[in-house]
Design an enzyme around this catalytic site. Structure first.
Site, PDB file in Angstrom:
ATOM      1  N   GLN A   1      -9.940   9.625   5.862  1.00  0.00           N
ATOM      2  CA  GLN A   1     -10.212  10.811   4.654  1.00  0.00           C
ATOM      3  C   GLN A   1     -11.639  10.768   4.206  1.00  0.00           C
ATOM      4  O   GLN A   1     -12.142   9.476   3.884  1.00  0.00           O
ATOM      5  CB  GLN A   1      -9.206  10.231   3.545  1.00  0.00           C
ATOM      6  CG  GLN A   1      -9.383  11.295   2.370  1.00  0.00           C
ATOM      7  CD  GLN A   1      -8.334  10.986   1.070  1.00  0.00           C
ATOM      8  OE1 GLN A   1      -8.573  10.085   0.662  1.00  0.00           O
ATOM      9  NE2 GLN A   1      -7.521  11.663   0.736  1.00  0.00           N
TER      10      GLN A   1
ATOM     11  N   TYR B   1     -11.289  14.917  -7.622  1.00  0.00           N
ATOM     12  CA  TYR B   1     -12.736  14.669  -7.049  1.00  0.00           C
ATOM     13  C   TYR B   1     -13.530  15.914  -6.694  1.00  0.00           C
ATOM     14  O   TYR B   1     -12.976  16.987  -7.173  1.00  0.00           O
ATOM     15  CB  TYR B   1     -12.355  13.661  -5.994  1.00  0.00           C
ATOM     16  CG  TYR B   1     -11.873  12.470  -6.033  1.00  0.00           C
ATOM     17  CD1 TYR B   1     -12.721  11.526  -6.616  1.00  0.00           C
ATOM     18  CD2 TYR B   1     -10.707  11.922  -5.760  1.00  0.00           C
ATOM     19  CE1 TYR B   1     -12.298  10.472  -7.142  1.00  0.00           C
ATOM     20  CE2 TYR B   1     -10.175  10.883  -6.000  1.00  0.00           C
ATOM     21  CZ  TYR B   1     -11.024   9.924  -7.118  1.00  0.00           C
ATOM     22  OH  TYR B   1     -10.463   8.635  -7.208  1.00  0.00           O
TER      23      TYR B   1
ATOM     24  N   ARG C   1       1.919   3.134  -1.717  1.00  0.00           N
ATOM     25  CA  ARG C   1       2.356   1.993  -2.673  1.00  0.00           C
ATOM     26  C   ARG C   1       3.210   1.370  -1.677  1.00  0.00           C
ATOM     27  O   ARG C   1       3.324   0.130  -1.411  1.00  0.00           O
ATOM     28  CB  ARG C   1       2.774   2.181  -4.132  1.00  0.00           C
ATOM     29  CG  ARG C   1       1.656   2.463  -5.016  1.00  0.00           C
ATOM     30  CD  ARG C   1       2.127   3.045  -6.106  1.00  0.00           C
ATOM     31  NE  ARG C   1       2.600   4.423  -6.204  1.00  0.00           N
ATOM     32  CZ  ARG C   1       3.215   4.976  -7.246  1.00  0.00           C
ATOM     33  NH1 ARG C   1       3.313   4.447  -8.492  1.00  0.00           N
ATOM     34  NH2 ARG C   1       3.612   6.293  -7.097  1.00  0.00           N
TER      35      ARG C   1
ATOM     36  N   CYS D   1       9.510  -0.805  -3.152  1.00  0.00           N
ATOM     37  CA  CYS D   1       8.328  -0.734  -4.356  1.00  0.00           C
ATOM     38  C   CYS D   1       9.040  -0.388  -5.611  1.00  0.00           C
ATOM     39  O   CYS D   1       9.724   0.788  -5.715  1.00  0.00           O
ATOM     40  CB  CYS D   1       7.522   0.374  -3.799  1.00  0.00           C
ATOM     41  SG  CYS D   1       6.222   0.805  -4.726  1.00  0.00           S
TER      42      CYS D   1
ATOM     43  N   CYS E   1       5.025  -0.255  -9.812  1.00  0.00           N
ATOM     44  CA  CYS E   1       4.450  -0.977 -11.043  1.00  0.00           C
ATOM     45  C   CYS E   1       3.105  -0.684 -11.265  1.00  0.00           C
ATOM     46  O   CYS E   1       2.158  -1.041 -12.577  1.00  0.00           O
ATOM     47  CB  CYS E   1       4.689  -2.492 -11.045  1.00  0.00           C
ATOM     48  SG  CYS E   1       4.065  -3.175  -9.668  1.00  0.00           S
TER      49      CYS E   1
END
Ligand code: FMN
Length: 361
Positions: A100, A170, A316, A337, A340
């Site tokens: 990326q 961005y 995540r 997951c 959090c």
């Protein structure tokens, strides 16, 4: 067999299944931006866990676009050998990896860039923050070249493709967004002019890497801020992507960490950008990758079956369980997951990790 484990192609790249590791800044590069061994080890672990495709954390294309310390750099030719250690680690395990590429614009941390942050317009990210410097025509051209050169370096380092980061507030998202782009020249003022920077970046990257090289985009489709980019305008962007040389669209949205929603604990909380994917589906035949709170096999399969997306990407869950694809294949029903958001390194430390305090080891 679950549709999740059926192969499918993105351009010339055949993925063995529909599970993609979405770009995740790992904070595992040194202060210059060169990857550490820990990053190669992480990618090897993901590849061993039978992921269909790894997308690296965002890599800066220009020293003025480095978002934070310990971000990986692809801004210099002499980084190619260090970047090659990452592709070798993945390929040795039979995996695939795409880089990326990003420029942070006004979202660069002051300690990560040599001068003032640049942006389409001198509009601060929020009240009280420094005003970024407005890019001039020459600066815009230089950044298009920086994106194209970075993609060329990624290809030279053995990456299986490149993903342009046009989400999460961005630089490219800043050009697309009326909240950040107040220009009245050929780069702003109307939706068509605001998307011109993305068009020119994508076309320059395509020219640099050649026709057959896989080129993906992660597009922020809705800023969810006042006067920001709306789904209506981003669907128009999606209509053009194939013409600009893009092979696959990853659908995302929101600005900064608000794109990373907390506490995804029930199926109703999952797939939080699904409406955007549905809008995109109406506008393109490109393969669509959906990110954002994908956690259970049930939700992933239903999204693929309804046709709103062709691939599922997650961030995540793979920090907690790098071998999640193998686990899902073997019968686990969902990621463990809990969203959090403690995976970012605390101040003074570096390296992402699952820091869920209740985690069973
Ligand atoms: C630690 C961390 C770093 C991230 N870094 C990036 C990044 O470099 N580029 C990007 O496009 N998204 C990044 N994201 C956002 C994720 O790719 C993803 O869009 C978001 O976390 C929602 O997916 P999830 O619910 O599966 O985590 C990051 C998320 C986390 C938690």
């Amino acid at each position: 067999m679950s549709i999740l484990f059926e192969p499918k192609s993105i351009g010339t790249l055949e993925l063995p299944n529909r599970l993609i590791r979405s770009a995740t800044a790992e904070y595992m590069s040194d202060l210059e931006g060169k990857p550490e061994q820990s990053l190669a080890d992480l990618y090897a672990e993901l590849a061993r866990g039978r992921i269909g495709l790894i997308i690296t954390g965002h890599c800066f294309v220009h020293e003025g676009g480095r978002c934070h310390l310990h971000m990986t750099g692809v801004h210099r030719d002499d980084f190619i050998p260090a970047l090659e250690t990452l592709t070798t680690a993945v390929h040795d395990e039979g995996g695939l990896v795409t880089m990326q590429i990003n420029h942070g614009g006004r979202q660069c941390a002051a300690d990560a860039i040599p001068g003032p942050a640049v942006a389409p317009s001198p509009v601060p990210l929020s009240k009280g923050e420094d005003r970024p410097q407005e890019l001039k025509e020459d600066g815009i051209k230089d950044l298009m070249i920086a994106f194209a050169d970075a993609a060329g370096r990624a290809k030279a380092a053995g990456f299986d493709g490149v993903q342009i980061h046009a989400a999460h507030g961005y630089l490219i998202n800043q050009f697309n967004s009326p909240a950040a782009n107040w220009r009245r020249d050929r780069w702003g003022g109307t939706p068509a002019r605001r998307m011109r920077f993305l068009e020119e970046v994508a076309s320059s990257v395509r020219d640099q890497v050649g026709d057959d090289y896989p080129l993906l985009i992660k597009l922020g489709m809705e800023d969810s801020v006042r006067d920001g980019l709306t789904l209506k305008d981003s669907v128009e962007i999606v209509r053009h992507l194939a013409d600009w040389g893009i092979d696959a669209l990853e659908v995302s949205g929101a600005i900064g960490k608000t794109s990373v929603r907390k506490d995804i604990l029930r199926p109703e909380d999952e797939a939080y950008f699904l409406d955007a994917a549905r809008g995109a589906r109406e506008a393109t035949d490109l393969p669509i990758i959906l990110v954002g709170g994908m956690r259970s096999k049930q939700v992933m399969e239903s999204v693929l079956q309804e046709g709103s997306a062709d691939f599922i990407s997650m961030s995540r869950p793979f920090i907690r369980e790098p071998d999640l694809p193998a686990r899902l294949h073997e019968g686990q029903e969902a990621s463990t997951c809990i969203s959090c958001n403690l995976c970012w390194p605390p101040p003074g430390e570096y390296g992402i990790a699952c820091r869920d305090p209740n985690r069973e080891q």
